[in-house]
Design a protein around this motif. Structure first.
Motif, PDB file in Angstrom:
ATOM      1  N   SER A  17      -2.415   0.968  -7.910  1.00 36.99           N
ATOM      2  CA  SER A  17      -2.298   0.716  -6.487  1.00 36.99           C
ATOM      3  C   SER A  17      -3.204  -0.432  -6.105  1.00 36.99           C
ATOM      4  N   ARG A  35       0.997   2.545  -0.372  1.00 31.24           N
ATOM      5  CA  ARG A  35       1.710   3.604  -1.093  1.00 31.24           C
ATOM      6  C   ARG A  35       3.212   3.324  -0.966  1.00 31.24           C
ATOM      7  N   PRO A  48       4.352   5.246  -6.279  1.00 34.13           N
ATOM      8  CA  PRO A  48       3.112   4.957  -7.005  1.00 34.13           C
ATOM      9  C   PRO A  48       2.838   5.894  -8.172  1.00 34.13           C
TER      10      PRO A  48
END
Length: 142
Positions: A17, A35, A48
């Motif tokens: 991320s 996200r 993710p």
């Protein structure tokens, strides 16, 4: 409000991320995390956690080892991979059965392209919003 000392972008493993991190003068971190998810009806073909799992398979060359690395059961990892394979246009993982060479799993070309595209989108989105993200994070009290 005290001024932040640093705002930086980092890619965190294993989920890959893109995080924006603000460190206040007292070393307290405030984070913003993208996200990104692709939704198709009730399923999530790409998100993710699935990208993190694919990266772990790429690193470990094994679904079982990747599941352990991600802190999940083999069954959960297999279900996530199966969902990706059912909802995407091509398989993301190629597997070989055990035997003399021990079997294993690797990302397909399609799976590698998916991971690369996903991480590129997150990175570019973060870069495009960098000034706004910095302002947003600076609104958090130290």
């Amino acid at each position: 409000m005290s001024d932040p000392t640093t705002v930086s972008v980092s890619t965190t493993a294993p989920s890959n991320s893109t995080d924006a991190v603000l460190k206040h003068s007292d070393s307290t971190e405030v984070k913003l995390r993208f996200r990104t998810r692709v939704l198709k009806g009730d399923s999530i073909p790409v998100g993710p956690g699935k990208i993190a799992l694919l990266l772990a398979v790429d690193e470990c060359r094994s679904i079982s080892a990747a599941a352990k690395l991600q802190g999940m059961s083999y069954r959960r990892a297999w279900l996530l991979i199966d969902e990706m394979n059912r909802t995407l246009k091509a398989p993301v993982i190629a597997t070989a059965k055990g035997g003399a060479n021990g079997g294993g799993s690797i990302l397909t070309d399609f799976g590698q392209e998916l991971v690369d595209l996903y991480t590129n989108i997150e990175t570019r989105a973060h870069e495009a919003c960098k000034a706004d993200i910095q302002r947003l994070l600076s609104m958090v009290a130290p």
